[in-house]
Design a protein around this motif. Structure first.
Motif, mmCIF file in Angstrom:
data_model
loop_
_atom_site.group_PDB
_atom_site.id
_atom_site.type_symbol
_atom_site.label_atom_id
_atom_site.label_comp_id
_atom_site.label_asym_id
_atom_site.label_seq_id
_atom_site.Cartn_x
_atom_site.Cartn_y
_atom_site.Cartn_z
ATOM 1 N N LYS A 1 56.364 57.534 71.948
ATOM 2 C CA LYS A 1 55.587 56.303 71.862
ATOM 3 C C LYS A 1 54.261 56.486 72.588
ATOM 4 O O LYS A 1 54.134 57.348 73.470
ATOM 5 C CB LYS A 1 56.376 55.129 72.438
ATOM 6 C CG LYS A 1 56.847 55.302 73.865
ATOM 7 C CD LYS A 1 57.744 54.138 74.270
ATOM 8 C CE LYS A 1 58.180 54.230 75.710
ATOM 9 N NZ LYS A 1 59.036 53.098 76.111
ATOM 10 N N LEU A 2 53.295 55.676 72.202
ATOM 11 C CA LEU A 2 51.963 55.734 72.792
ATOM 12 C C LEU A 2 51.865 54.673 73.870
ATOM 13 O O LEU A 2 52.059 53.486 73.615
ATOM 14 C CB LEU A 2 50.901 55.506 71.712
ATOM 15 C CG LEU A 2 49.440 55.751 72.109
ATOM 16 C CD1 LEU A 2 49.232 57.201 72.535
ATOM 17 C CD2 LEU A 2 48.517 55.407 70.945
ATOM 18 N N SER A 3 51.581 55.107 75.099
ATOM 19 C CA SER A 3 51.502 54.186 76.228
ATOM 20 C C SER A 3 50.186 54.397 76.964
ATOM 21 O O SER A 3 49.961 55.448 77.566
ATOM 22 C CB SER A 3 52.685 54.419 77.183
ATOM 23 O OG SER A 3 52.573 53.609 78.334
ATOM 24 N N GLN A 4 49.298 53.402 76.870
ATOM 25 C CA GLN A 4 47.993 53.448 77.535
ATOM 26 C C GLN A 4 47.232 54.730 77.193
ATOM 27 O O GLN A 4 46.669 55.392 78.062
ATOM 28 C CB GLN A 4 48.168 53.308 79.053
ATOM 29 C CG GLN A 4 48.786 51.975 79.463
ATOM 30 C CD GLN A 4 48.955 51.839 80.963
ATOM 31 O OE1 GLN A 4 48.878 52.821 81.703
ATOM 32 N NE2 GLN A 4 49.181 50.630 81.433
ATOM 33 N N GLY A 5 47.239 55.059 75.909
ATOM 34 C CA GLY A 5 46.482 56.209 75.436
ATOM 35 C C GLY A 5 47.152 57.551 75.647
ATOM 36 O O GLY A 5 46.576 58.588 75.320
ATOM 37 N N THR A 6 48.380 57.547 76.183
ATOM 38 C CA THR A 6 49.102 58.792 76.443
ATOM 39 C C THR A 6 50.444 58.766 75.729
ATOM 40 O O THR A 6 51.136 57.752 75.745
ATOM 41 C CB THR A 6 49.340 58.974 77.961
ATOM 42 O OG1 THR A 6 48.084 58.944 78.637
ATOM 43 C CG2 THR A 6 50.030 60.302 78.241
ATOM 44 N N TYR A 7 50.796 59.887 75.109
ATOM 45 C CA TYR A 7 52.090 59.961 74.437
ATOM 46 C C TYR A 7 53.195 60.202 75.462
ATOM 47 O O TYR A 7 53.094 61.081 76.310
ATOM 48 C CB TYR A 7 52.092 61.067 73.382
ATOM 49 C CG TYR A 7 51.321 60.673 72.142
ATOM 50 C CD1 TYR A 7 51.877 59.806 71.206
ATOM 51 C CD2 TYR A 7 50.025 61.130 71.929
ATOM 52 C CE1 TYR A 7 51.172 59.415 70.085
ATOM 53 C CE2 TYR A 7 49.312 60.742 70.807
ATOM 54 C CZ TYR A 7 49.894 59.885 69.888
ATOM 55 O OH TYR A 7 49.191 59.487 68.783
ATOM 56 N N LYS A 8 54.233 59.372 75.368
ATOM 57 C CA LYS A 8 55.384 59.470 76.251
ATOM 58 C C LYS A 8 56.635 59.709 75.409
ATOM 59 O O LYS A 8 56.690 59.358 74.234
ATOM 60 C CB LYS A 8 55.552 58.182 77.063
ATOM 61 C CG LYS A 8 54.394 57.871 78.004
ATOM 62 C CD LYS A 8 54.430 58.755 79.233
ATOM 63 C CE LYS A 8 53.390 58.318 80.254
ATOM 64 N NZ LYS A 8 53.452 59.136 81.485
ATOM 65 N N PHE A 9 57.645 60.295 76.052
ATOM 66 C CA PHE A 9 58.895 60.606 75.363
ATOM 67 C C PHE A 9 60.044 59.974 76.144
ATOM 68 O O PHE A 9 60.319 60.357 77.279
ATOM 69 C CB PHE A 9 59.067 62.118 75.248
ATOM 70 C CG PHE A 9 57.939 62.776 74.491
ATOM 71 C CD1 PHE A 9 58.008 62.926 73.120
ATOM 72 C CD2 PHE A 9 56.795 63.202 75.154
ATOM 73 C CE1 PHE A 9 56.959 63.504 72.416
ATOM 74 C CE2 PHE A 9 55.741 63.788 74.466
ATOM 75 C CZ PHE A 9 55.823 63.938 73.092
ATOM 76 N N GLU A 10 60.663 58.998 75.517
ATOM 77 C CA GLU A 10 61.744 58.262 76.178
ATOM 78 C C GLU A 10 63.095 58.831 75.751
ATOM 79 O O GLU A 10 63.435 58.809 74.566
ATOM 80 C CB GLU A 10 61.669 56.781 75.812
ATOM 81 C CG GLU A 10 62.739 55.942 76.482
ATOM 82 C CD GLU A 10 62.614 54.474 76.125
ATOM 83 O OE1 GLU A 10 63.624 53.759 76.248
ATOM 84 O OE2 GLU A 10 61.515 54.043 75.714
#
Length: 209
Positions: free
Chosen positions: A127-136
């Motif tokens: 997912k995209l969070s504040q312009g950064t891709y994160k992996f949950e």
């Protein structure tokens, strides 16, 4: 003479209107083409950014680089021990890296997973969070089923509680390889479980004395 001049003026006016119409059509076409080009560029840039993030994430997993993984993974990681079960699984099943990559690649075009409602979540949700891709990471709900009362339950040698019902929830765990133990005064039973894809809810069955 005046009539001829009026006709010429009217003809010029019609000609100007045609020119204005052609100019308007040209401007509209230019706007549409520009919008399509910009849109295609934005989509291409997004896909490139997504692919780059995926490759960096997979590389960090391979290297077991906790510093990088703490930036990528969208859950609090207190220390390396938090991901030891995942590292253990990937060492034993290196094909797991490709499985993660394929799931993430599918998510770029197909974002149909609804957190909490889908019984088979992706191993990692991008997912995209504040312009950064994160992996949950997926959280797997582990239960122990037994008729043994008062038995001690350990997950990877960490005590998590005692059985007080035939079906007991022992916790939520990120993807990885785990050993579940049930210990009584008479004996000890152990079972290994792989939490890596598949159903969110896992039930470990133990026999009673």
């Amino acid at each position: 003479m005046n009539e001829q001049g009026g006709m010429q003026k009217e003809a010029m006016t019609r000609g100007e209107r045609r020119k204005q119409k052609r100019l308007f059509v040209f401007v509209c076409l230019l706007f549409v083409v520009s919008t399509c080009v910009v849109g295609a560029w934005v989509v291409a840039k997004q896909k490139t950014s997504e692919q780059k993030a995926i490759e960096q994430f997979i590389a960090a997993l391979r290297q077991e680089d906790m510093h990088m993984l703490q930036q990528f993974i969208d859950v609090p990681l207190e220390n390396k021990a938090s991901l030891l079960p995942l590292f253990a699984y990937l060492r034993k099943h290196p094909e797991g890296y490709d499985q993660i990559r394929k799931e993430l690649d599918r998510q770029k075009d197909d974002r149909v997973y609804i957190k909490g409602l889908t019984s088979t979540p992706p191993i990692f949700l991008m997912k995209l969070s504040q312009g950064t891709y994160k992996f949950e990471p997926a959280l797997y709900h582990v239960y122990v089923q037994t008729n043994e009362q008062g038995a001690r339950i350990l997950i990877n040698n960490t005590y998590v509680g005692e059985t007080n019902a035939s079906l007991m929830k022992v916790g939520e765990y990120v993807p990885g390889l785990y050993e579940v133990k049930m210990v009584t005064d008479e004996r000890e039973q152990a079972k290994k479980i792989s939490l890596f894809g598949g159903e969110r809810i896992r039930i470990v069955h133990f026999d009673s004395n």
